[in-house]
Design an enzyme around this catalytic site. Structure first.
Site, mmCIF file in Angstrom:
data_model
loop_
_atom_site.group_PDB
_atom_site.id
_atom_site.type_symbol
_atom_site.label_atom_id
_atom_site.label_comp_id
_atom_site.label_asym_id
_atom_site.label_seq_id
_atom_site.Cartn_x
_atom_site.Cartn_y
_atom_site.Cartn_z
ATOM 1 N N LYS A 11 0.834 -1.202 0.000
ATOM 2 C CA LYS A 11 0.000 0.000 0.000
ATOM 3 C C LYS A 11 0.879 1.267 0.000
ATOM 4 O O LYS A 11 2.095 1.182 0.218
ATOM 5 C CB LYS A 11 -0.910 -0.037 1.231
ATOM 6 C CG LYS A 11 -1.873 -1.235 1.254
ATOM 7 C CD LYS A 11 -2.749 -1.201 2.508
ATOM 8 C CE LYS A 11 -3.636 -2.433 2.607
ATOM 9 N NZ LYS A 11 -4.524 -2.374 3.801
ATOM 10 N N TYR A 51 -12.011 -2.949 -2.999
ATOM 11 C CA TYR A 51 -12.530 -2.988 -1.631
ATOM 12 C C TYR A 51 -14.058 -2.999 -1.600
ATOM 13 O O TYR A 51 -14.655 -2.627 -0.591
ATOM 14 C CB TYR A 51 -11.968 -1.816 -0.825
ATOM 15 C CG TYR A 51 -10.547 -2.043 -0.331
ATOM 16 C CD1 TYR A 51 -10.230 -3.161 0.443
ATOM 17 C CD2 TYR A 51 -9.529 -1.144 -0.630
ATOM 18 C CE1 TYR A 51 -8.928 -3.381 0.894
ATOM 19 C CE2 TYR A 51 -8.225 -1.349 -0.174
ATOM 20 C CZ TYR A 51 -7.946 -2.474 0.590
ATOM 21 O OH TYR A 51 -6.658 -2.690 1.056
ATOM 22 N N ARG A 87 -1.139 -14.776 3.836
ATOM 23 C CA ARG A 87 -1.908 -14.128 4.910
ATOM 24 C C ARG A 87 -1.212 -14.310 6.258
ATOM 25 O O ARG A 87 -1.228 -13.411 7.094
ATOM 26 C CB ARG A 87 -3.332 -14.698 4.961
ATOM 27 C CG ARG A 87 -4.206 -14.331 3.770
ATOM 28 C CD ARG A 87 -4.713 -12.917 3.818
ATOM 29 N NE ARG A 87 -5.651 -12.681 4.906
ATOM 30 C CZ ARG A 87 -6.404 -11.587 5.015
ATOM 31 N NH1 ARG A 87 -6.331 -10.629 4.095
ATOM 32 N NH2 ARG A 87 -7.208 -11.435 6.024
ATOM 33 N N ASN A 114 -1.480 -0.346 7.401
ATOM 34 C CA ASN A 114 -0.928 -1.687 7.679
ATOM 35 C C ASN A 114 -0.139 -2.275 6.513
ATOM 36 O O ASN A 114 0.022 -3.478 6.399
ATOM 37 C CB ASN A 114 -2.023 -2.622 8.201
ATOM 38 C CG ASN A 114 -3.163 -2.801 7.223
ATOM 39 O OD1 ASN A 114 -3.066 -2.377 6.075
ATOM 40 N ND2 ASN A 114 -4.232 -3.446 7.664
ATOM 41 N N HIS A 117 -1.677 -5.481 1.378
ATOM 42 C CA HIS A 117 -2.927 -6.231 1.169
ATOM 43 C C HIS A 117 -2.591 -7.622 0.658
ATOM 44 O O HIS A 117 -1.666 -7.786 -0.143
ATOM 45 C CB HIS A 117 -3.803 -5.532 0.117
ATOM 46 C CG HIS A 117 -4.919 -6.413 -0.359
ATOM 47 N ND1 HIS A 117 -6.115 -6.512 0.312
ATOM 48 C CD2 HIS A 117 -4.997 -7.294 -1.398
ATOM 49 C CE1 HIS A 117 -6.879 -7.413 -0.300
ATOM 50 N NE2 HIS A 117 -6.225 -7.896 -1.346
ATOM 51 N N GLU A 128 -9.200 -10.567 -7.681
ATOM 52 C CA GLU A 128 -8.254 -9.451 -7.534
ATOM 53 C C GLU A 128 -7.144 -9.500 -8.592
ATOM 54 O O GLU A 128 -6.750 -8.455 -9.126
ATOM 55 C CB GLU A 128 -7.672 -9.450 -6.112
ATOM 56 C CG GLU A 128 -8.740 -9.069 -5.079
ATOM 57 C CD GLU A 128 -8.318 -9.303 -3.626
ATOM 58 O OE1 GLU A 128 -7.179 -9.762 -3.390
ATOM 59 O OE2 GLU A 128 -9.136 -9.011 -2.733
HETATM 60 N N1 UDP Z 1 -9.443 -1.049 7.643
HETATM 61 C C1 UDP Z 1 -9.495 0.137 8.337
HETATM 62 N N2 UDP Z 1 -10.255 0.202 9.470
HETATM 63 C C2 UDP Z 1 -10.933 -0.879 9.946
HETATM 64 C C3 UDP Z 1 -10.865 -2.096 9.237
HETATM 65 C C4 UDP Z 1 -10.113 -2.154 8.078
HETATM 66 O O1 UDP Z 1 -8.883 1.115 7.922
HETATM 67 O O2 UDP Z 1 -11.580 -0.767 10.993
HETATM 68 C C5 UDP Z 1 -8.653 -1.117 6.410
HETATM 69 C C6 UDP Z 1 -7.294 -1.775 6.632
HETATM 70 O O3 UDP Z 1 -6.344 -1.071 5.838
HETATM 71 C C7 UDP Z 1 -7.506 -3.174 6.089
HETATM 72 C C8 UDP Z 1 -8.490 -2.920 4.948
HETATM 73 O O4 UDP Z 1 -9.339 -1.893 5.456
HETATM 74 O O5 UDP Z 1 -6.291 -3.747 5.664
HETATM 75 C C9 UDP Z 1 -9.325 -4.099 4.547
HETATM 76 O O6 UDP Z 1 -9.917 -4.661 5.693
HETATM 77 P P1 UDP Z 1 -9.916 -6.230 5.900
HETATM 78 O O7 UDP Z 1 -10.768 -6.543 7.075
HETATM 79 O O8 UDP Z 1 -10.258 -6.907 4.607
HETATM 80 O O9 UDP Z 1 -8.397 -6.522 6.327
HETATM 81 P P2 UDP Z 1 -7.199 -7.279 5.573
HETATM 82 O O10 UDP Z 1 -7.814 -8.305 4.669
HETATM 83 O O11 UDP Z 1 -6.413 -6.233 4.840
HETATM 84 O O12 UDP Z 1 -6.395 -7.881 6.688
HETATM 85 MG MG MG Z 2 -9.360 -8.217 3.310
#
Ligand code: UDP
Ligand code: MG
Length: 151
Positions: A11, A51, A87, A114, A117, A128
């Site tokens: 990111k 997203y 993951r 974080n 992705h 994706e």
């Molecule tokens: N995110 C955020 N606030 C939240 C939850 C998610 O900003 O409360 C963002 C975060 O960058 C995350 C992305 O949204 O990586 C996608 O969320 P997901 O639950 O799919 O997490 P990931 O698959 O990236 O672990």
């Molecule tokens: Mg996700």
């Protein structure tokens, strides 16, 4: 034989913080195969599709704004079990809860920053990869040290 592939994206925070080499190196050292890589600033349409599952969530607009704010390094990695393994290497969504040794556990503190992705399941990986890459951007190749990685 169909080998598993996943979509990973460093990111904008990971790119701005100079973590591209650190992150790419972790997947290389693990032994997965890089089959596509490009840097781009995602359009709003691309980010919203990527997203899309989160479109009703309160953080959706800021997430899309952030992911379109600068260059992203989009990648496709290949190998048996790569979706779930990536993951695990990435760690929990909340970096403060991510295990040390994971990318987020080692390199981040904030859920909104974080750094990476990763696709979460076979169907999302297919979706994706197709969203971010054209078929001819994915390279079929055999690493010269293949026999040292897998039997
Ligand atoms: N995110 C955020 N606030 C939240 C939850 C998610 O900003 O409360 C963002 C975060 O960058 C995350 C992305 O949204 O990586 C996608 O969320 P997901 O639950 O799919 O997490 P990931 O698959 O990236 O672990
Ligand atoms: Mg996700």
């Amino acid at each position: 034989m169909v080998v598993e592939r996943t979509f990973l994206a460093i990111k904008p925070d990971g790119v701005q913080r100079g973590l591209v080499g650190e992150i790419v190196g972790r997947f290389e050292r693990k032994g997965f195969k890089l089959v596509a890589l490009k840097q781009l600033i995602p359009s709003k349409e691309l980010a919203e599709q990527h997203y899309g599952v989160h479109k009703e969530r309160p953080f959706f607009a800021s997430l899309v704004g952030f992911i379109t704010s600068g260059p992203v390094v989009a990648m496709v990695w290949e190998g048996d079990g790569v979706i779930a393994s990536a993951r695990r290497l990435i760690g929990s969504t909340k970096p403060l809860e991510a295990e040390p040794g994971t990318i987020r556990g080692d390199l981040a503190i904030n859920i909104g920053r974080n750094v990476i992705h990763g696709s979460d399941a076979p169907e999302t990986a297919i979706f994706e990869i197709g969203l971010w890459f054209k078929p001819d951007e994915l390279n079929d190749w055999i690493p010269s040290d293949q026999s040292w990685r897998v039997e």
